[in-house]
Scaffold this motif. Structure first.
Motif, mmCIF file in Angstrom:
data_model
loop_
_atom_site.group_PDB
_atom_site.id
_atom_site.type_symbol
_atom_site.label_atom_id
_atom_site.label_comp_id
_atom_site.label_asym_id
_atom_site.label_seq_id
_atom_site.Cartn_x
_atom_site.Cartn_y
_atom_site.Cartn_z
ATOM 1 N N LEU A 11 15.166 1.056 -15.560
ATOM 2 C CA LEU A 11 13.732 0.927 -15.762
ATOM 3 C C LEU A 11 13.168 -0.178 -14.875
ATOM 4 C CD1 LEU A 11 11.400 2.066 -17.546
ATOM 5 C CD2 LEU A 11 11.775 0.090 -19.043
ATOM 6 N N ALA A 12 13.893 -1.308 -14.786
ATOM 7 C CA ALA A 12 13.448 -2.411 -13.933
ATOM 8 C C ALA A 12 13.437 -2.000 -12.460
ATOM 9 C CB ALA A 12 14.353 -3.625 -14.131
ATOM 10 N N LEU A 13 14.485 -1.266 -12.036
ATOM 11 C CA LEU A 13 14.518 -0.799 -10.642
ATOM 12 C C LEU A 13 13.398 0.201 -10.371
ATOM 13 C CD1 LEU A 13 18.358 -0.351 -10.043
ATOM 14 C CD2 LEU A 13 16.862 -2.141 -9.115
ATOM 15 N N LEU A 14 13.142 1.088 -11.334
ATOM 16 C CA LEU A 14 12.034 2.028 -11.179
ATOM 17 C C LEU A 14 10.708 1.293 -11.035
ATOM 18 C CD1 LEU A 14 12.661 4.987 -13.669
ATOM 19 C CD2 LEU A 14 12.867 5.013 -11.174
ATOM 20 N N PHE A 15 10.556 0.220 -11.788
ATOM 21 C CA PHE A 15 9.324 -0.570 -11.695
ATOM 22 C C PHE A 15 9.156 -1.101 -10.264
ATOM 23 C CE2 PHE A 15 6.265 -3.864 -12.253
ATOM 24 C CZ PHE A 15 5.522 -3.518 -13.373
ATOM 25 N N GLY A 16 10.239 -1.657 -9.708
ATOM 26 C CA GLY A 16 10.170 -2.173 -8.347
ATOM 27 C C GLY A 16 9.915 -1.083 -7.325
ATOM 28 N N ILE A 17 10.542 0.076 -7.505
ATOM 29 C CA ILE A 17 10.356 1.192 -6.579
ATOM 30 C C ILE A 17 8.925 1.705 -6.639
ATOM 31 C CG2 ILE A 17 10.991 3.607 -6.182
ATOM 32 C CD1 ILE A 17 13.869 2.798 -6.954
ATOM 33 N N GLY A 18 8.390 1.880 -7.860
ATOM 34 C CA GLY A 18 7.013 2.336 -7.993
ATOM 35 C C GLY A 18 6.022 1.330 -7.443
ATOM 36 N N LEU A 19 6.309 0.052 -7.659
ATOM 37 C CA LEU A 19 5.447 -1.008 -7.128
ATOM 38 C C LEU A 19 5.378 -0.936 -5.604
ATOM 39 C CD1 LEU A 19 5.559 -4.725 -8.261
ATOM 40 C CD2 LEU A 19 5.529 -4.135 -5.849
ATOM 41 N N LEU A 20 6.542 -0.859 -4.951
ATOM 42 C CA LEU A 20 6.557 -0.786 -3.486
ATOM 43 C C LEU A 20 5.927 0.506 -2.978
ATOM 44 C CD1 LEU A 20 9.973 -2.241 -2.269
ATOM 45 C CD2 LEU A 20 7.691 -3.132 -1.840
ATOM 46 N N ASN A 21 6.091 1.589 -3.721
ATOM 47 C CA ASN A 21 5.503 2.857 -3.314
ATOM 48 C C ASN A 21 3.997 2.722 -3.133
ATOM 49 O OD1 ASN A 21 4.241 5.642 -3.968
ATOM 50 N ND2 ASN A 21 6.401 6.143 -3.662
ATOM 51 N N TYR A 22 3.353 2.091 -4.097
ATOM 52 C CA TYR A 22 1.894 1.941 -4.003
ATOM 53 C C TYR A 22 1.488 0.818 -3.075
ATOM 54 C CZ TYR A 22 -0.365 5.425 -6.836
ATOM 55 O OH TYR A 22 -0.891 6.609 -7.271
ATOM 56 N N LEU A 23 2.279 -0.240 -3.016
ATOM 57 C CA LEU A 23 1.965 -1.324 -2.094
ATOM 58 C C LEU A 23 2.020 -0.815 -0.654
ATOM 59 C CD1 LEU A 23 3.198 -4.979 -2.349
ATOM 60 C CD2 LEU A 23 3.250 -3.799 -0.159
ATOM 61 N N ASP A 24 3.060 -0.048 -0.341
ATOM 62 C CA ASP A 24 3.240 0.429 1.031
ATOM 63 C C ASP A 24 2.105 1.355 1.466
ATOM 64 O OD1 ASP A 24 5.546 -1.017 1.127
ATOM 65 O OD2 ASP A 24 6.909 0.684 0.949
ATOM 66 N N ARG A 25 1.666 2.229 0.559
ATOM 67 C CA ARG A 25 0.614 3.158 0.974
ATOM 68 C C ARG A 25 -0.741 2.480 1.069
ATOM 69 N NH1 ARG A 25 0.315 7.649 -3.613
ATOM 70 N NH2 ARG A 25 2.563 7.417 -3.495
ATOM 71 N N GLN A 26 -0.935 1.357 0.349
ATOM 72 C CA GLN A 26 -2.233 0.696 0.343
ATOM 73 C C GLN A 26 -2.403 -0.292 1.489
ATOM 74 O OE1 GLN A 26 -3.128 -1.088 -3.429
ATOM 75 N NE2 GLN A 26 -5.321 -1.161 -3.042
ATOM 76 N N THR A 27 -1.319 -0.653 2.143
ATOM 77 C CA THR A 27 -1.394 -1.628 3.232
ATOM 78 C C THR A 27 -2.390 -1.192 4.300
ATOM 79 O OG1 THR A 27 0.913 -2.250 2.839
ATOM 80 C CG2 THR A 27 -0.054 -2.896 4.941
ATOM 81 N N LEU A 28 -2.379 0.088 4.647
ATOM 82 C CA LEU A 28 -3.274 0.578 5.695
ATOM 83 C C LEU A 28 -4.733 0.389 5.308
ATOM 84 C CD1 LEU A 28 -3.491 2.138 8.431
ATOM 85 C CD2 LEU A 28 -3.698 4.216 7.050
ATOM 86 N N SER A 29 -5.086 0.695 4.044
ATOM 87 C CA SER A 29 -6.486 0.577 3.641
ATOM 88 C C SER A 29 -6.946 -0.878 3.632
ATOM 89 C CB SER A 29 -6.693 1.210 2.253
ATOM 90 O OG SER A 29 -5.949 0.531 1.270
ATOM 91 N N ILE A 30 -6.071 -1.792 3.249
ATOM 92 C CA ILE A 30 -6.431 -3.204 3.235
ATOM 93 C C ILE A 30 -6.637 -3.721 4.655
ATOM 94 C CG2 ILE A 30 -5.591 -5.515 2.640
ATOM 95 C CD1 ILE A 30 -4.091 -4.134 0.303
ATOM 96 N N LEU A 31 -5.851 -3.200 5.586
ATOM 97 C CA LEU A 31 -5.939 -3.635 6.983
ATOM 98 C C LEU A 31 -6.877 -2.763 7.811
ATOM 99 C CD1 LEU A 31 -2.187 -4.477 7.706
ATOM 100 C CD2 LEU A 31 -4.073 -6.090 7.362
ATOM 101 N N LYS A 32 -7.661 -1.907 7.157
ATOM 102 C CA LYS A 32 -8.530 -0.986 7.891
ATOM 103 C C LYS A 32 -9.433 -1.724 8.888
ATOM 104 C CE LYS A 32 -12.401 2.195 7.340
ATOM 105 N NZ LYS A 32 -13.496 2.612 6.433
ATOM 106 N N ALA A 33 -10.148 -2.743 8.422
ATOM 107 C CA ALA A 33 -11.061 -3.467 9.311
ATOM 108 C C ALA A 33 -10.304 -4.152 10.442
ATOM 109 C CB ALA A 33 -11.861 -4.493 8.504
ATOM 110 N N THR A 34 -9.127 -4.704 10.133
ATOM 111 C CA THR A 34 -8.310 -5.365 11.157
ATOM 112 C C THR A 34 -7.815 -4.368 12.197
ATOM 113 O OG1 THR A 34 -7.579 -7.033 9.562
ATOM 114 C CG2 THR A 34 -6.242 -6.743 11.554
ATOM 115 N N LEU A 35 -7.314 -3.223 11.745
ATOM 116 C CA LEU A 35 -6.765 -2.236 12.672
ATOM 117 C C LEU A 35 -7.851 -1.541 13.481
ATOM 118 C CD1 LEU A 35 -3.992 -0.649 10.412
ATOM 119 C CD2 LEU A 35 -3.711 -2.274 12.280
#
Length: 403
Positions: A11-35
Motif C-alpha cells: 500500500l505504501a509503495l502504491l502510494f508512492g507510485i500513484g504520487l509520482l504518476n500524477y507529479l510526472d504528468r503535471q510537470t509539463l503544465s506547471i512549466l507551460k509558461a517557462t517552456l
C-alpha cells in the motif's frame, strides 16, 4: 482479520507510485509558461503536446488493463513504472518540440497502467471488509502528487533548471519500480472470497454487461473536468491572474490538499453507512450526487475578484472531481469480480481520457479565440448530468443485464 505486513508495504509503495504518476504528468503544465519561452511554443503547440500524451494514454489504458489481468501486477506495474520514469527523464533531455512530444507520447503509453494495476492489487491484498479503509488511505496519492508538484517543480527549476524538474522525479520512479518488483510476491488468500479464474473473461463478455456501459458513460462525461484542471489551470493562474512560478509553488497545491482531505472524510462517512447495512452501490451514487452539487461553482472562476476567490472555486471543483475518482474504484470493486476488475478499470480510464483528449483538442484554439469563459461554463455542467444519469439507472447497477 490480521493482514500480512506485506499488504501495508505494498500500500505504501502504491502510494508512492500513484504520487509520482500524477507529479510526472503535471510537470509539463506547471512549466507551460517557462517552456513557451524556452522552446518558443504557442497555446496550440501546448495543446498538441497534451494530445501527444493523451492519444497513447487512451489506447494503452485498454491494453494495460488486459495485461494486468493476464500477467498479474508484479510484472506489469514494474514495467509500467519503469517506462514512464524513463519517459520523464527523456522529457527533461528534450531540446525541441518534436523531442518533447515524443517523450510525452511514451509517458502517455506507460502511465495508464498504474490504475488498473492498483485496482487489482487492492482486490488481491485486502479483503472486502478491510478494502474501503485501505482504499481511503491510498486515494489521496494522486492529489498528494498534485499537491507536491507545484512547489517541487518550482524549487527544482529555480535551484537548477527546468530539465531537472523532469529528470530527478524520473530517477525516483525507477527506484520505486525496482522496489515493487522485489515486494509484490506471494499474495494472501482470504476466507469466503473466491479465487479468480486463471484467465480473465473475454472482452465481449465484459462489454455485454450494461453496468459497464453505464459507468463508461459517467466516466466520459466527468473526466474532462479533471483533465482540464490538471493540464490548463496552472497556466491559467500564471497567464491570466499574474501568478509567478515561485508563487504557483506556494499556492498551487491548495486545491489538491483540500480535495484530498474531503475524500478521506467522505470515505469514512460512506464506510459508516455501508456498515449499517445500506447498499454500497446506493451509497456511492448518493456520494456522487452530493459532490456534483459543487461543480457549477466552476462556471464563475473567471469572474473571481482575486486569486483567493479563484482558489476557493477551483478547490470546490477539485473536491467534486476527486470524490468521483475515489468512488469509481470502489464501485467497480463492489460490482465486478477480481478477474475482470483491471480490464474494466482500463476501459473506464480509456473512455475518460478520450473525453479529456476531445476537450483538450478544442480547448487550445477556443481559449485563443474566446477566452476561458466558455470552457469553464461547459465543464460546470458535466458532473451534474452524470449524477442524474447514474441516479436514474441505479437499479441497473445492482444486477447484470446483458446488452
Amino acid at each position: 482479520m490480521t493482514l500480512p505486513r506485506r499488504s501495508w508495504l505494498l500500500l505504501a509503495l502504491l502510494f508512492g507510485i500513484g504520487l509520482l504518476n500524477y507529479l510526472d504528468r503535471q510537470t509539463l503544465s506547471i512549466l507551460k509558461a517557462t517552456l513557451k519561452t524556452e522552446l518558443t511554443l504557442t497555446d496550440t503547440h501546448y495543446s498538441w503536446l497534451v494530445t501527444a500524451f493523451m492519444g497513447p494514454y487512451i489506447v494503452f489504458y485498454i491494453l494495460s488493463g488486459r495485461l494486468v489481468d493476464r500477467f498479474g501486477t508484479r510484472i506489469s506495474l514494474s514495467i509500467f513504472a519503469a517506462v514512464w520514469s524513463v519517459a520523464n527523464i527523456l522529457s527533461g533531455l528534450a531540446q525541441g518540440f518534436g523531442q518533447l512530444a515524443g517523450a510525452r507520447a511514451l509517458l502517455g503509453a506507460a502511465e495508464p497502467g498504474a490504475f488498473p494495476a492498483i485496482q487489482r492489487v487492492m482486490m488481491t491484498w485486502f479483503p472486502t471488509e478491510r478494502r474501503a479503509f485501505a482504499w481511503s488511505l491510498l486515494s489521496p496519492c494522486t492529489t498528494v502528487g498534485a499537491i507536491m508538484a507545484p512547489p517541487l517543480v518550482a524549487a527544482l527549476t529555480s535551484y537548477w533548471n527546468w530539465h531537472m524538474a523532469f529528470i530527478l522525479p524520473g530517477i525516483a520512479g525507477l527506484v520505486l519500480a525496482a522496489m515493487w518488483w522485489a515486494s509484490d510476491r506471494n499474495p494472501p488468500t482470504f476466507p469466503n472470497e473466491a479465487e479468480p479464474a486463471a484467465q480473465p473473461p473475454a472482452m465481449r463478455e465484459i462489454l455485454a454487461d450494461r453496468r459497464v456501459w453505464l459507468l463508461l458513460g459517467a466516466r466520459a462525461m466527468t473526466d474532462p473536468v479533471w483533465y482540464f484542471h490538471l493540464f490548463w489551470l496552472p497556466g491559467y493562474l500564471q497567464e491570466r491572474l499574474g501568478v509567478s512560478l515561485p508563487q504557483l509553488g506556494w499556492i498551487g497545491w491548495i486545491p489538491s490538499f483540500i480535495a484530498s482531505a474531503a475524500v478521506m472524510a467522505t470515505g469514512r462517512t460512506t464506510d459508516a453507512f455501508v456498515a449499517r447495512g445500506h447498499s454500497a452501490v446506493r451509497v456511492r451514487i448518493t456520494m456522487f450526487s452530493l459532490a456534483a452539487i459543487l461543480a457549477p461553482v466552476g462556471a464563475f472562476t473567471t469572474f473571481a475578484p482575486s486569486i483567493t476567490w479563484a482558489l476557493v472555486m477551483i478547490s470546490l471543483v477539485a473536491i467534486c472531481c476527486q470524490i468521483w475518482f475515489f468512488g469509481q474504484g470502489l464501485l467497480v470493486a463492489d460490482i465486478f469480480s477480481k478477474n475482470s476488475a483491471a480490464t474494466i478499470a482500463g476501459l473506464l480510464g480509456a473512455v475518460g481520457a478520450s473525453g479529456g483528449l476531445l476537450l483538450n483538442v478544442i480547448a487550445g484554439p477556443l481559449i485563443e479565440r474566446a477566452g476561458y469563459i466558455p470552457v469553464f461554463v461547459i465543464l460546470s455542467c458535466l458532473h451534474p448530468l452524470a449524477a442524474i444519469m447514474l441516479w436514474r439507472a441505479k437499479k441497473g447497477l445492482l444486477t447484470p443485464q446483458p446488452a
